[in-house]
Motif scaffolding. Structure first.
Motif, PDB file in Angstrom:
ATOM      1  N   LEU A   1       0.826  -1.206   0.000  1.00 22.41           N
ATOM      2  CA  LEU A   1       0.000   0.000   0.000  1.00 22.41           C
ATOM      3  C   LEU A   1       0.864   1.262   0.000  1.00 22.41           C
ATOM      4  CD1 LEU A   1      -2.823  -1.092   2.449  1.00 22.41           C
ATOM      5  CD2 LEU A   1      -3.047  -0.688  -0.010  1.00 22.41           C
ATOM      6  N   LEU A   2       1.947   1.260   0.771  1.00 19.16           N
ATOM      7  CA  LEU A   2       2.856   2.405   0.785  1.00 19.16           C
ATOM      8  C   LEU A   2       3.515   2.593  -0.577  1.00 19.16           C
ATOM      9  CD1 LEU A   2       4.524   2.064   4.284  1.00 19.16           C
ATOM     10  CD2 LEU A   2       2.805   3.725   3.561  1.00 19.16           C
ATOM     11  N   GLN A   3       3.874   1.490  -1.210  1.00 19.64           N
ATOM     12  CA  GLN A   3       4.469   1.557  -2.542  1.00 19.64           C
ATOM     13  C   GLN A   3       3.466   2.126  -3.553  1.00 19.64           C
ATOM     14  OE1 GLN A   3       5.508  -2.228  -4.260  1.00 19.64           O
ATOM     15  NE2 GLN A   3       6.991  -1.308  -5.641  1.00 19.64           N
ATOM     16  N   GLN A   4       2.206   1.687  -3.475  1.00 14.39           N
ATOM     17  CA  GLN A   4       1.182   2.214  -4.366  1.00 14.39           C
ATOM     18  C   GLN A   4       0.979   3.707  -4.151  1.00 14.39           C
ATOM     19  OE1 GLN A   4      -2.321  -0.161  -3.765  1.00 14.39           O
ATOM     20  NE2 GLN A   4      -1.655  -1.741  -5.185  1.00 14.39           N
ATOM     21  N   MET A   5       0.969   4.126  -2.900  1.00 17.51           N
ATOM     22  CA  MET A   5       0.822   5.553  -2.606  1.00 17.51           C
ATOM     23  C   MET A   5       1.961   6.348  -3.240  1.00 17.51           C
ATOM     24  SD  MET A   5      -0.427   5.793   1.368  1.00 17.51           S
ATOM     25  CE  MET A   5      -0.634   7.578   1.354  1.00 17.51           C
ATOM     26  N   ALA A   6       3.179   5.842  -3.099  1.00 21.56           N
ATOM     27  CA  ALA A   6       4.341   6.532  -3.663  1.00 21.56           C
ATOM     28  C   ALA A   6       4.241   6.596  -5.189  1.00 21.56           C
ATOM     29  CB  ALA A   6       5.623   5.836  -3.226  1.00 21.56           C
ATOM     30  N   CYS A   7       3.839   5.498  -5.806  1.00 20.57           N
ATOM     31  CA  CYS A   7       3.690   5.468  -7.272  1.00 20.57           C
ATOM     32  C   CYS A   7       2.607   6.425  -7.750  1.00 20.57           C
ATOM     33  CB  CYS A   7       3.391   4.054  -7.752  1.00 20.57           C
ATOM     34  SG  CYS A   7       4.784   2.927  -7.624  1.00 20.57           S
ATOM     35  N   GLU A   8       1.560   6.592  -6.959  1.00 18.66           N
ATOM     36  CA  GLU A   8       0.468   7.497  -7.315  1.00 18.66           C
ATOM     37  C   GLU A   8       0.801   8.952  -6.994  1.00 18.66           C
ATOM     38  OE1 GLU A   8      -2.751   6.865  -8.577  1.00 18.66           O
ATOM     39  OE2 GLU A   8      -2.028   4.855  -9.019  1.00 18.66           O
ATOM     40  N   GLY A   9       1.926   9.162  -6.311  1.00 19.58           N
ATOM     41  CA  GLY A   9       2.311  10.519  -5.946  1.00 19.58           C
ATOM     42  C   GLY A   9       1.514  11.080  -4.783  1.00 19.58           C
ATOM     43  N   ILE A  10       0.980  10.180  -3.955  1.00 20.05           N
ATOM     44  CA  ILE A  10       0.193  10.604  -2.800  1.00 20.05           C
ATOM     45  C   ILE A  10       1.142  10.743  -1.608  1.00 20.05           C
ATOM     46  CG2 ILE A  10      -1.678   9.987  -1.232  1.00 20.05           C
ATOM     47  CD1 ILE A  10      -2.849   8.324  -3.572  1.00 20.05           C
ATOM     48  N   PRO A  11       1.237  11.942  -1.055  1.00 20.29           N
ATOM     49  CA  PRO A  11       2.180  12.140   0.059  1.00 20.29           C
ATOM     50  C   PRO A  11       1.720  11.426   1.332  1.00 20.29           C
ATOM     51  CG  PRO A  11       0.921  14.143  -0.345  1.00 20.29           C
ATOM     52  CD  PRO A  11       0.530  13.159  -1.419  1.00 20.29           C
ATOM     53  N   PHE A  12       2.700  10.972   2.087  1.00 19.87           N
ATOM     54  CA  PHE A  12       2.419  10.358   3.384  1.00 19.87           C
ATOM     55  C   PHE A  12       2.203  11.489   4.386  1.00 19.87           C
ATOM     56  CE2 PHE A  12       5.506   6.662   2.229  1.00 19.87           C
ATOM     57  CZ  PHE A  12       4.668   6.288   1.204  1.00 19.87           C
ATOM     58  N   ASP A  13       1.076  11.461   5.067  1.00 24.75           N
ATOM     59  CA  ASP A  13       0.816  12.475   6.082  1.00 24.75           C
ATOM     60  C   ASP A  13       0.932  11.842   7.465  1.00 24.75           C
ATOM     61  OD1 ASP A  13      -1.532  11.003   6.309  1.00 24.75           O
ATOM     62  OD2 ASP A  13      -2.821  12.576   5.503  1.00 24.75           O
ATOM     63  N   ALA A  14       0.635  12.614   8.481  1.00 26.64           N
ATOM     64  CA  ALA A  14       0.744  12.116   9.853  1.00 26.64           C
ATOM     65  C   ALA A  14      -0.195  10.936  10.091  1.00 26.64           C
ATOM     66  CB  ALA A  14       0.446  13.240  10.845  1.00 26.64           C
ATOM     67  N   VAL A  15      -1.370  10.970   9.479  1.00 27.18           N
ATOM     68  CA  VAL A  15      -2.327   9.872   9.641  1.00 27.18           C
ATOM     69  C   VAL A  15      -1.786   8.615   8.965  1.00 27.18           C
ATOM     70  CG1 VAL A  15      -4.683   9.101   9.179  1.00 27.18           C
ATOM     71  CG2 VAL A  15      -4.260  11.471   9.810  1.00 27.18           C
ATOM     72  N   THR A  16      -1.139   8.771   7.813  1.00 22.37           N
ATOM     73  CA  THR A  16      -0.536   7.621   7.126  1.00 22.37           C
ATOM     74  C   THR A  16       0.524   6.974   8.002  1.00 22.37           C
ATOM     75  OG1 THR A  16      -0.875   8.729   4.997  1.00 22.37           O
ATOM     76  CG2 THR A  16       0.645   6.862   5.030  1.00 22.37           C
ATOM     77  N   ARG A  17       1.369   7.787   8.592  1.00 25.61           N
ATOM     78  CA  ARG A  17       2.426   7.251   9.463  1.00 25.61           C
ATOM     79  C   ARG A  17       1.829   6.538  10.683  1.00 25.61           C
ATOM     80  NH1 ARG A  17       4.277  12.167   7.480  1.00 25.61           N
ATOM     81  NH2 ARG A  17       6.196  11.998   6.282  1.00 25.61           N
ATOM     82  N   SER A  18       0.823   7.141  11.264  1.00 30.54           N
ATOM     83  CA  SER A  18       0.158   6.530  12.416  1.00 30.54           C
ATOM     84  C   SER A  18      -0.531   5.223  12.019  1.00 30.54           C
ATOM     85  CB  SER A  18      -0.855   7.507  13.004  1.00 30.54           C
ATOM     86  OG  SER A  18      -1.571   6.907  14.059  1.00 30.54           O
ATOM     87  N   SER A  19      -1.185   5.219  10.855  1.00 22.32           N
ATOM     88  CA  SER A  19      -1.853   4.014  10.363  1.00 22.32           C
ATOM     89  C   SER A  19      -0.853   2.890  10.136  1.00 22.32           C
ATOM     90  CB  SER A  19      -2.617   4.311   9.069  1.00 22.32           C
ATOM     91  OG  SER A  19      -3.636   5.248   9.295  1.00 22.32           O
ATOM     92  N   CYS A  20       0.319   3.238   9.608  1.00 23.91           N
ATOM     93  CA  CYS A  20       1.371   2.237   9.388  1.00 23.91           C
ATOM     94  C   CYS A  20       1.849   1.645  10.707  1.00 23.91           C
ATOM     95  CB  CYS A  20       2.557   2.855   8.666  1.00 23.91           C
ATOM     96  SG  CYS A  20       2.287   3.108   6.936  1.00 23.91           S
ATOM     97  N   ILE A  21       2.093   2.509  11.664  1.00 21.09           N
ATOM     98  CA  ILE A  21       2.557   2.040  12.977  1.00 21.09           C
ATOM     99  C   ILE A  21       1.531   1.105  13.600  1.00 21.09           C
ATOM    100  CG2 ILE A  21       3.063   2.768  15.349  1.00 21.09           C
ATOM    101  CD1 ILE A  21       4.334   5.322  14.048  1.00 21.09           C
ATOM    102  N   CYS A  22       0.260   1.503  13.561  1.00 22.15           N
ATOM    103  CA  CYS A  22      -0.803   0.659  14.135  1.00 22.15           C
ATOM    104  C   CYS A  22      -0.938  -0.662  13.381  1.00 22.15           C
ATOM    105  CB  CYS A  22      -2.138   1.403  14.136  1.00 22.15           C
ATOM    106  SG  CYS A  22      -2.185   2.778  15.288  1.00 22.15           S
TER     107      CYS A  22
END
Length: 110
Positions: free
Chosen positions: A80-101
């Motif tokens: 999912l993180l790779q897809q976000m990067a390929c789509e050019g979608i920036p990681f925000d604070a919620v993304t980082r928190s979601s990854c950690i969880c």
């Protein structure tokens, strides 16, 4: 949840065209119902269609929060993180928190 999916499907046949907000809400609903397969299926379905406005971090964050427990979960997070990067979608604070969880959920030490 079944009624919301039926509405989403019927919107495509009517004059109403689902947009990223519609899909974000549907993916989030599946995440809250702990239906990670359906959340990811819907995310994949949107990629197959040419939605006028692409998905945003909200959809991916919901998908990250829906990731399953076990060894397949961390692979899914990475994908999912790779897809976000390929789509050019920036990681925000919620993304980082979601990854950690999500990674905490799939950890064998949790």
């Amino acid at each position: 949840w079944q009624h919301s999916i039926l509405l989403l499907r019927s919107a495509g046949c009517a004059a109403i065209k689902p947009d990223r907000y519609t899909y974000n809400a549907a993916i989030n609903m599946h995440q809250k119902m702990e239906q990670w397969e359906r959340a990811l299926s819907l995310l994949h379905h949107v990629h197959g269609k040419r939605i006028s406005s692409r998905l945003d971090a909200v959809a991916y964050n919901s998908a990250l929060n829906a990731s399953p427990q076990g060894t397949s979960g961390w692979r899914l997070v990475a994908l999912l993180l790779q897809q976000m990067a390929c789509e050019g979608i920036p990681f925000d604070a919620v993304t980082r928190s979601s990854c950690i969880c999500a990674l905490e959920r799939v950890s064998p030490w949790a």
